[in-house]
Design a protein around this motif. Sequence first.
Motif, PDB file in Angstrom:
ATOM      1  N   UNK A 221      49.176  24.030  39.772  1.00  0.00           N
ATOM      2  CA  UNK A 221      49.739  25.227  39.137  1.00  0.00           C
ATOM      3  C   UNK A 221      51.001  25.660  39.877  1.00  0.00           C
ATOM      4  N   UNK A 222      52.038  25.955  39.126  1.00  0.00           N
ATOM      5  CA  UNK A 222      53.287  26.432  39.734  1.00  0.00           C
ATOM      6  C   UNK A 222      53.037  27.730  40.503  1.00  0.00           C
ATOM      7  N   UNK A 223      53.703  27.863  41.657  1.00  0.00           N
ATOM      8  CA  UNK A 223      53.441  28.981  42.554  1.00  0.00           C
ATOM      9  C   UNK A 223      53.607  30.342  41.887  1.00  0.00           C
ATOM     10  N   UNK A 224      54.585  30.470  40.999  1.00  0.00           N
ATOM     11  CA  UNK A 224      54.826  31.770  40.383  1.00  0.00           C
ATOM     12  C   UNK A 224      53.698  32.192  39.447  1.00  0.00           C
ATOM     13  N   UNK A 225      52.785  31.279  39.140  1.00  0.00           N
ATOM     14  CA  UNK A 225      51.645  31.614  38.286  1.00  0.00           C
ATOM     15  C   UNK A 225      50.322  31.684  39.048  1.00  0.00           C
ATOM     16  N   UNK A 226      50.380  31.691  40.373  1.00  0.00           N
ATOM     17  CA  UNK A 226      49.147  31.766  41.158  1.00  0.00           C
ATOM     18  C   UNK A 226      48.454  33.122  41.037  1.00  0.00           C
ATOM     19  N   UNK A 227      49.150  34.122  40.483  1.00  0.00           N
ATOM     20  CA  UNK A 227      48.497  35.408  40.244  1.00  0.00           C
ATOM     21  C   UNK A 227      47.343  35.274  39.253  1.00  0.00           C
ATOM     22  N   UNK A 228      47.356  34.190  38.473  1.00  0.00           N
ATOM     23  CA  UNK A 228      46.265  33.949  37.523  1.00  0.00           C
ATOM     24  C   UNK A 228      44.941  33.644  38.217  1.00  0.00           C
ATOM     25  N   UNK A 229      45.000  33.278  39.488  1.00  0.00           N
ATOM     26  CA  UNK A 229      43.792  32.911  40.233  1.00  0.00           C
ATOM     27  C   UNK A 229      42.743  34.024  40.200  1.00  0.00           C
ATOM     28  N   UNK A 230      43.198  35.266  40.236  1.00  0.00           N
ATOM     29  CA  UNK A 230      42.262  36.390  40.273  1.00  0.00           C
ATOM     30  C   UNK A 230      41.393  36.547  39.049  1.00  0.00           C
ATOM     31  N   UNK A 231      41.761  35.881  37.953  1.00  0.00           N
ATOM     32  CA  UNK A 231      40.980  35.997  36.716  1.00  0.00           C
ATOM     33  C   UNK A 231      40.217  34.722  36.368  1.00  0.00           C
ATOM     34  N   UNK A 232      40.205  33.745  37.275  1.00  0.00           N
ATOM     35  CA  UNK A 232      39.620  32.443  36.917  1.00  0.00           C
ATOM     36  C   UNK A 232      38.099  32.402  37.023  1.00  0.00           C
ATOM     37  N   UNK A 233      37.493  33.299  37.793  1.00  0.00           N
ATOM     38  CA  UNK A 233      36.017  33.356  37.836  1.00  0.00           C
ATOM     39  C   UNK A 233      35.575  34.719  37.348  1.00  0.00           C
ATOM     40  N   UNK A 234      34.898  34.719  36.204  1.00  0.00           N
ATOM     41  CA  UNK A 234      34.493  35.945  35.529  1.00  0.00           C
ATOM     42  C   UNK A 234      33.000  36.171  35.746  1.00  0.00           C
ATOM     43  N   UNK A 235      32.629  37.410  36.068  1.00  0.00           N
ATOM     44  CA  UNK A 235      31.224  37.765  36.268  1.00  0.00           C
ATOM     45  C   UNK A 235      30.541  37.944  34.918  1.00  0.00           C
ATOM     46  N   UNK A 236      29.627  37.017  34.596  1.00  0.00           N
ATOM     47  CA  UNK A 236      28.830  37.082  33.369  1.00  0.00           C
ATOM     48  C   UNK A 236      27.368  37.485  33.656  1.00  0.00           C
ATOM     49  N   UNK A 237      27.108  38.094  34.821  1.00  0.00           N
ATOM     50  CA  UNK A 237      25.729  38.203  35.288  1.00  0.00           C
ATOM     51  C   UNK A 237      24.961  39.459  34.973  1.00  0.00           C
ATOM     52  N   UNK A 238      25.568  40.455  34.300  1.00  0.00           N
ATOM     53  CA  UNK A 238      24.901  41.748  34.120  1.00  0.00           C
ATOM     54  C   UNK A 238      23.519  41.585  33.488  1.00  0.00           C
ATOM     55  N   UNK A 239      23.438  40.874  32.374  1.00  0.00           N
ATOM     56  CA  UNK A 239      22.171  40.793  31.627  1.00  0.00           C
ATOM     57  C   UNK A 239      21.086  40.037  32.374  1.00  0.00           C
ATOM     58  N   UNK A 240      21.466  39.245  33.360  1.00  0.00           N
ATOM     59  CA  UNK A 240      20.472  38.501  34.123  1.00  0.00           C
ATOM     60  C   UNK A 240      19.955  39.240  35.338  1.00  0.00           C
ATOM     61  N   UNK A 241      20.497  40.438  35.592  1.00  0.00           N
ATOM     62  CA  UNK A 241      20.068  41.204  36.769  1.00  0.00           C
ATOM     63  C   UNK A 241      18.695  41.831  36.536  1.00  0.00           C
ATOM     64  N   UNK A 242      18.015  42.112  37.624  1.00  0.00           N
ATOM     65  CA  UNK A 242      16.697  42.727  37.528  1.00  0.00           C
ATOM     66  C   UNK A 242      16.778  44.215  37.257  1.00  0.00           C
ATOM     67  N   UNK A 243      17.919  44.841  37.565  1.00  0.00           N
ATOM     68  CA  UNK A 243      18.091  46.265  37.330  1.00  0.00           C
ATOM     69  C   UNK A 243      19.581  46.598  37.362  1.00  0.00           C
ATOM     70  N   UNK A 244      19.918  47.789  36.921  1.00  0.00           N
ATOM     71  CA  UNK A 244      21.319  48.206  36.906  1.00  0.00           C
ATOM     72  C   UNK A 244      21.887  48.247  38.316  1.00  0.00           C
ATOM     73  N   UNK A 245      21.086  48.720  39.272  1.00  0.00           N
ATOM     74  CA  UNK A 245      21.568  48.819  40.656  1.00  0.00           C
ATOM     75  C   UNK A 245      21.984  47.455  41.193  1.00  0.00           C
ATOM     76  N   UNK A 246      21.229  46.416  40.873  1.00  0.00           N
ATOM     77  CA  UNK A 246      21.607  45.076  41.323  1.00  0.00           C
ATOM     78  C   UNK A 246      22.942  44.663  40.731  1.00  0.00           C
ATOM     79  N   UNK A 247      23.177  45.015  39.471  1.00  0.00           N
ATOM     80  CA  UNK A 247      24.447  44.642  38.849  1.00  0.00           C
ATOM     81  C   UNK A 247      25.621  45.321  39.536  1.00  0.00           C
ATOM     82  N   UNK A 248      25.428  46.545  39.988  1.00  0.00           N
ATOM     83  CA  UNK A 248      26.488  47.271  40.689  1.00  0.00           C
ATOM     84  C   UNK A 248      26.761  46.637  42.044  1.00  0.00           C
ATOM     85  N   UNK A 249      25.704  46.356  42.782  1.00  0.00           N
ATOM     86  CA  UNK A 249      25.864  45.810  44.131  1.00  0.00           C
ATOM     87  C   UNK A 249      26.427  44.394  44.107  1.00  0.00           C
TER      88      UNK A 249
END
Length: 534
Positions: A221-249
């Motif tokens: 990836x060209x250096x000027x587009x490395x800002x995209x790195x921050x969006x490459x791993x998305x948290x899809x885990x809310x529904x798999x948590x045991x409780x709301x507090x776990x999702x926050x932590x």
Amino acid sequence: SDIMSTSAIEAENKKLKETNEALINQIRVLAEKLKAGSSGIPYPLELVSGLRTLECPLGVMTDSYKAGHFLMYPEAKSMSAYGEFREPMKGMNDNRLVFYGIQYYIDNFVSRKWTVADIEAAKKFYSTHNAGYTPYKFPEDLFRKFVAENDGYIPVKIEALPEGSVIYVHTPVFIITASDEYSRLVTFLETILTMVWYPSCVATLSRYTKDAIKAAFDKSVDEELHWLLGSRLHDFGFRGCTCVEQSVLGGSGHLLNFDGSDTMSACYHTQFHLNKGKPVGSSIPATEHSVMTSWKTEEEAMLNEIEHYGEGIFACVMDSYDYENALNVVLPKVAEKKVAKGGSIVLRPDSGDPVEQVIKGLKAADKTFGHDVNKKGYKVIRGAAVIQGDGINYEVVKQILDKVLEEGYAAQNCAFGMGGGLLQKVNRDTMSFATKLSHITYADGTNRDVMKTPKTDSGKISLPGKFFVGRKISSDGKTNPIEVFPAEAAPASGYENVMKVYYDRAPKPTAETFDELRARVEKQWAEIPAKGDP
């Protein structure tokens, strides 16, 4: 009969209204209890009824056997205990970790004021908690004493590393000190404080995954587009948590490293409770299978999404029926409207082999929309990408990226959604967290360093004594690794004590923002060498 029916309805409505008013009054009473009592921090009324249903006095927020330890410890003037991660995360070939979460546990549990009512509630519970539902001895007199003499705050001192610190295993992350008659409560809070293992594990796993993605970015990836790195791993885990507090932590631990997340509980918490309202996490519009199958055809579903969201970035799940048909037949049909809208479509496979499905998606998008070649010689698809959110973990991310680059595509063409692999598939043994007594000053003034040394498992040996946890002062602004010394052998100069007092017989509020924690993680992870020894 119509009149009678109307009267019956009115009577039923009146009854429901009275019932609702009674429930609202109950919620208001609970809200007042939460403002005082063991809860400490007041919660908005709308949250009380839904999120605080497991409220119980702090006198029982520990493991059962800890309630009896006040009679098992010897008389002492003071005792100290500490917490540490004893093992590195497996498969990373590194022993660094990100420490995170201590402030949450101190603010929400340790810093609560105890009341006489809390002790009475605990007493009622302990009266039948011993085997055979007989009374279980607990430190009632000590509890009552600090409620009367210390304004309801448990009288211990807690020092800990700054949130977001990058450290090696076997570094003390917190130290608890209790004095005089309260010495016997030194490990009463261990159960709650040990839970810091969870957000720390998620933050560490997320950081290692960022390293894997960054390595692919560095190659393709060209250096000027490395800002995209921050969006490459998305948290899809809310529904798999045991409780709301776990999702926050867990979700906030991930947000130390990335800004992509569908776990809005964590995004909201970090933005408004930890970052003074400044946004921390973001997402994009996306279809789900229920949306796709609600339309008579996938083409109609995609055209509808493009109509509403086509000017920006949007995602579309592609495997509701036949993934390859959706890619090779349906996608070309909607391409003209998508291009006219000017936005970017993110194709999401959700079944099958993750590596194969990503490559199929990239090739189909390439065929439909075309590509450009960047400065590093890799293909960048025009206005389209693929996100893989099924079966994702650290190893699968690396496998996909290896194949993406092998096929000549830049890593920016691909993103990942990690759910259970991020927020659920870690536990206390992932990095072997433990809290152990390390020092005692007996009632006669004798000092003794204490350590656990089991012959059957050397990995569980603990550190003895009191500690100086410090960092060599840098002359060039770079972060040196944290080192651990016996307190009596602490360096006379050239080192700074990195432990911070979070609580000392009462709360010690801190003013750091989440952005500051993020900056600390970024800087320290980049500057502290892998595989070090504290």
